[in-house]
Write an enzyme that holds these catalytic residues in place. Structure first.
Site, PDB file in Angstrom:
ATOM      1  N   TYR A  54       6.837  -0.260  -9.020  1.00  0.00           N
ATOM      2  CA  TYR A  54       5.983  -1.404  -8.707  1.00  0.00           C
ATOM      3  C   TYR A  54       5.258  -1.926  -9.947  1.00  0.00           C
ATOM      4  CZ  TYR A  54       7.020   0.040  -3.960  1.00  0.00           C
ATOM      5  OH  TYR A  54       7.667   0.374  -2.806  1.00  0.00           O
ATOM      6  N   GLU A  82       0.864  -1.171   0.000  1.00  0.00           N
ATOM      7  CA  GLU A  82       0.000   0.000   0.000  1.00  0.00           C
ATOM      8  C   GLU A  82       0.895   1.212   0.000  1.00  0.00           C
ATOM      9  OE1 GLU A  82      -3.838   0.488   2.357  1.00  0.00           O
ATOM     10  OE2 GLU A  82      -2.389   1.733   3.454  1.00  0.00           O
TER      11      GLU A  82
END
Length: 160
Positions: free
Chosen positions: A122, A111
């Site tokens: 990512y 997160e």
């Protein structure tokens, strides 16, 4: 001569090195950095791991992750700004996933603040957004920012 990056599981005695990277890497306005006391709790958990990236004798990045059942969560990833652009973040992600897989993880989550440029790192590592929490983070600057959750199942092939 290029110095190779070495990854190693951090120990309690490495806390100062981890905190130096944390202080260099995290912008204070966002309030995302952990305290030394918060990090120490991870060292006591058998289901958690902190990994340090070293260039020679200098710590240049770290990751912190935990496992809960078949899932692993990346709690923190930081690279000292003077070492960015060398693939250290990707090395740490790959190391996290290899460790978590060896420990039985099947899904990988993280997160982050939605306006964090690390989203590109990512995405290149095969993570996709799977959830959003509007106005979840309140930074030290008083601004509210969305949180995004990203996921990558274990069976997906690497995206480069």
């Amino acid at each position: 001569m290029t110095v190779a990056i070495r990854l190693a599981t951090a120990r309690v005695g490495d806390l100062t090195a981890v905190m130096r990277v944390m202080d260099a890497a995290f912008e204070p306005a966002y309030g995302e950095a952990w305290t030394g006391a918060q990090l120490l709790t991870l060292f006591a958990l058998p289901s958690a791991r902190v990994c340090l990236a070293w260039e020679g004798e200098q710590a240049c990045g770290f990751s912190a992750a935990r496992i809960a059942g078949p899932e692993s969560e990346l709690l923190l990833l930081a690279v000292d700004p003077q070492f960015r652009g060398r693939g250290i973040g990707r090395l740490l992600i790959d190391d996290w996933r290899a460790w978590a897989t060896a420990e039985g993880a099947e899904d990988y989550f993280l997160e982050m603040r939605a306006d964090n440029d690390a989203v590109h790192l990512y995405e290149r590592a095969g993570f996709t957004e799977c959830g959003r929490r509007p106005a979840y983070y309140r930074g030290n600057d008083g601004k509210l920012r969305d949180a995004i959750t990203m996921r990558r199942p274990a069976g997906e092939s690497r995206a480069d």
